[in-house]
Design an enzyme around this catalytic site. Structure first.
Site, PDB file in Angstrom:
ATOM      1  N   ARG A  87     -29.897 118.101 104.367  1.00  0.00           N
ATOM      2  CA  ARG A  87     -30.038 116.814 105.036  1.00  0.00           C
ATOM      3  C   ARG A  87     -30.373 117.160 106.484  1.00  0.00           C
ATOM      4  O   ARG A  87     -31.339 117.892 106.697  1.00  0.00           O
ATOM      5  CB  ARG A  87     -28.792 115.945 104.872  1.00  0.00           C
ATOM      6  CG  ARG A  87     -29.121 114.449 104.980  1.00  0.00           C
ATOM      7  CD  ARG A  87     -27.919 113.545 104.780  1.00  0.00           C
ATOM      8  NE  ARG A  87     -26.955 113.651 105.884  1.00  0.00           N
ATOM      9  CZ  ARG A  87     -25.793 112.991 105.921  1.00  0.00           C
ATOM     10  NH1 ARG A  87     -25.445 112.199 104.909  1.00  0.00           N
ATOM     11  NH2 ARG A  87     -24.992 113.115 106.944  1.00  0.00           N
ATOM     12  N   LYS A 139     -17.768 105.051 109.739  1.00  0.00           N
ATOM     13  CA  LYS A 139     -18.959 104.385 109.169  1.00  0.00           C
ATOM     14  C   LYS A 139     -18.651 103.630 107.886  1.00  0.00           C
ATOM     15  O   LYS A 139     -19.178 102.555 107.668  1.00  0.00           O
ATOM     16  CB  LYS A 139     -20.088 105.385 108.976  1.00  0.00           C
ATOM     17  CG  LYS A 139     -19.839 106.417 107.909  1.00  0.00           C
ATOM     18  CD  LYS A 139     -20.984 107.424 107.848  1.00  0.00           C
ATOM     19  CE  LYS A 139     -20.734 108.407 106.717  1.00  0.00           C
ATOM     20  NZ  LYS A 139     -21.294 109.715 106.983  1.00  0.00           N
TER      21      LYS A 139
HETATM   22  C1  LIG Z   1     -20.343 110.598 106.987  1.00  0.00           C
HETATM   23  C2  LIG Z   1     -20.348 111.806 107.760  1.00  0.00           C
HETATM   24  C3  LIG Z   1     -19.153 112.502 107.942  1.00  0.00           C
HETATM   25  C4  LIG Z   1     -17.858 112.102 107.302  1.00  0.00           C
HETATM   26  O1  LIG Z   1     -17.898 112.373 105.915  1.00  0.00           O
HETATM   27  P1  LIG Z   1     -16.621 112.109 104.978  1.00  0.00           P
HETATM   28  O2  LIG Z   1     -17.029 112.682 103.679  1.00  0.00           O
HETATM   29  O3  LIG Z   1     -16.446 110.648 104.935  1.00  0.00           O
HETATM   30  O4  LIG Z   1     -15.484 112.809 105.597  1.00  0.00           O
HETATM   31  C5  LIG Z   1     -19.194 113.626 108.739  1.00  0.00           C
HETATM   32  N1  LIG Z   1     -20.326 114.020 109.328  1.00  0.00           N
HETATM   33  C6  LIG Z   1     -21.505 113.378 109.169  1.00  0.00           C
HETATM   34  C7  LIG Z   1     -22.719 113.888 109.851  1.00  0.00           C
HETATM   35  C8  LIG Z   1     -21.558 112.242 108.377  1.00  0.00           C
HETATM   36  O5  LIG Z   1     -22.700 111.592 108.234  1.00  0.00           O
END
Ligand SMILES: *Cc1c(COP(=O)(O)O)cnc(C)c1O
Length: 579
Positions: free
Chosen positions: A131, A36
């Protein structure tokens, strides 16, 4: 190169991905690559896949569609709980999704049935970060209903911490997830394939825990890209922290006061700043601003200080560093800065192989200009060896048809012998040397020149003649300057008898060659196959003491001035034969 741009070092990203994958797999944890923050950039997605990551995850279905359309060979997981309004698209593009709402999963089921496919889901459990996630007490009921839905496959559970509330994933939280997993498996008599413990923030827990329990999966973004864990942003040993570079350009550089003068009110963003008086300072303005990147997340790679920014400008104190208009300045990016730069349409995304290619081409062109200056200074001790025709040689050769009628394909005597030996060597590999062009008369060279001028005039009818000639001169020498009139130059390709085709060298379609900078012999941005084939071709000629042309992988010189320069000889042995 354009600025502002973000340079993505694919080798470093690959190294980080592989290192993390190996590290986590040492305790049985599989890694999902999260794309992302790089907006599903297909170059990066392919790097992750090549590093051994099979599942890619993104929070946006648009990014997943982008990767699918770019034929990235992975399974795709939608990270963010699907919008009810997007469920049809989710079923279409994603293989699986993280979910917390039964209403959404029911819609996913409906569209999965319509499309006659199965959609996998992972149920997210709330463990305190507040969240996404089902409350653990609601889980049993949800699982029960999910199991009844058609074309929905419950493959696991997961949790996400350290994102909203900053809650640390520790042994207690992971233990909790493990018990929940075991509980569901027991109650429903099923096996959860995936127990996904979190994200890059799980690093500390992983390295310190004695037992990972049932946790067998993590979803990693930031630690792959920026090489750090995310509880305290400490670098992870052995990883690169500089895989991304923001490059900006200086658009003004002047000595000015350090404090604004006049009546001070709000600035463009509604703030009133305080300024420290440091007297006059060297101030540079960079052509990049808040529309491009979250400026507060940038750190300069050299000792300068960011004083502030507006939509389109960053103002820096360049301190003792001499900075001029047109200079490029480099910055490291934190997660927020990376996210914003990758998202901004104003920032060019440039992968390392393109950076390397750009640098390589600049070097080649520099060398070429130097070469042109040196050519007239080379003395020639003509050895008067005769020109003989390759056509009547009896060697196994294929002759590319020539623009010149009755072309005889003649070369100097020594070149004749060398071509013979190369031809023999290829016979042993089931390949044949293609002779494109060798000695050319001035008239022949003029024909080529005019032919190319004509075709470019057709292609660019509005351009001036001088401009057209410059374009032509890029790859075709004017008659009196061509190495082809020495009888020491050979243009060659290779025919593959087994596959019955001309080998691929990166810019050719059969015998037709597209003239562009990828013709430079060692251009890094061609396919591995083309690189291998060029290596073969160039190797054959170099073994016979030829030199490959600076710009054309198919052109080889022996004995003439180009050869003398490249080999550091004090004279050439073949001069021009006009005949
Ligand atoms: C963005 C996200 C991740 C990855 O997080 P990082 O800190 O970039 O490793 C993992 N799981 C979910 C649900 C996320 O939204």
């Amino acid at each position: 190169m354009l600025t502002p741009r973000i340079e993505m070092n694919l080798e470093k990203i690959a190294h980080n991905a592989k290192t993390l994958k190996d590290l986590y797999s040492s305790k049985g944890i599989d890694v999902i690559g999260v794309t992302k923050v790089v907006c599903g950039n297909p170059y990066i997605a392919n790097v992750l896949v090549k590093s051994g990551i099979n599942i890619l995850a993104d929070s946006r279905i648009e990014n997943i569609r982008k990767m699918r359309n770019a034929s990235v060979q992975a399974q795709f997981l939608l990270l963010r709980t699907p919008c009810l309004s997007q469920t049809e698209t989710v079923v279409k593009y994603a293989d699986m999704s993280l979910n917390t709402e039964l209403a959404v999963i029911k819609r996913l089921s409906k569209f999965a049935v319509d499309r006659d496919r199965s959609h996998k889901i992972i149920l997210m459990v709330e463990l305190g970060d507040l969240r996404e996630g089902l409350m653990p007490s609601d889980l049993d009921d949800t699982v029960k209903q999910v199991l009844e839905l058609e074309n929905i496959e419950l493959i696991g559970i997961g949790t996400n911490l350290a994102c909203f509330g900053g809650v640390k994933p520790d042994d207690e939280k992971m233990g909790c997830l493990t018990s929940i997993a075991i509980d569901i498996e027991d109650k429903f008599g099923l096996k959860l394939e995936i127990v996904s413990g979190g994200n890059s923030a799980n690093y500390d827990w992983f390295t310190s825990t004695k037992d990972v329990g049932r946790v067998n999966n993590l979803r990693l973004g930031e630690s792959i890209y920026l090489g750090c864990e995310t509880l305290n942003r400490k670098p992870i040993p052995g990883l690169y922290t500089d895989s991304f570079t923001l490059v900006s350009e200086v658009i003004e550089s002047k000595i000015k006061p350090s404090v604004p003068y006049g009546v001070i009110c709000q600035n463009a963003f509604g703030n009133v700043h305080e300024f420290k008086d440091r007297g006059s300072i060297q101030r540079a303005i960079l052509g990049v601003g808040l529309q491009d990147v979250l400026v507060s997340g940038l750190s300069p790679r050299i000792d300068i200080e960011i004083l502030g920014a507006s939509s389109d400008h960053i103002i820096v104190d360049t301190k003792d560093i001499d900075v001029n208009v047109g200079d490029e300045l480099e910055f490291d990016l934190n997660y927020g800065a990376l996210l914003s730069a990758m998202t901004s349409p104003y920032v060019n995304k440039v992968s390392s192989d393109r950076v390397n290619a750009h640098e390589y081409c600049e070097k080649v062109e520099q060398k070429y200009r130097r070469h042109l200056q040196l050519l007239p200074t080379i003395s020639i001790k003509e050895n008067n060896s005769p020109l003989i025709s390759l056509k009547e040689s009896g060697f196994n050769l294929i002759f590319e048809p020539s623009i010149k009628k009755d072309y005889k394909y003649i070369v100097r005597e020594a070149v004749f012998d060398k071509v013979g030996r190369i031809s023999k060597r290829l016979d042993g590999e089931n390949k044949t040397l293609i002779i494109r062009s060798v000695w050319r008369s001035f008239e022949h060279q003029r024909l080529l020149w005019e032919d190319r001028v004509d075709s470019l005039k057709k292609k660019y009818p509005k351009r001036q003649m001088a401009e057209i000639e410059e374009l032509v001169s890029y790859f075709i020498a004017p008659p009196s300057k061509s190495m082809h009139s020495t009888g020491g130059a050979v243009d060659a390709l290779i025919y593959d008898l087994k596959n019955d085709c001309v080998m691929r060298f990166g810019t050719n379609d059969g015998l037709k060659i597209n003239l562009n900078d990828k013709c430079y012999p060692y251009h890094p941005y061609i396919t591995p196959e083309a690189k291998k084939n060029r290596k073969l071709l160039i190797g054959l000629f170099e073994e016979e003491d030829f030199v490959v042309d600076i710009k054309e992988y198919w052109h080889f010189d022996y004995g003439n001035s180009a050869w003398a320069i490249e080999k550091g000889k004090d004279h050439a042995i073949y001069g021009i034969i006009e005949a």
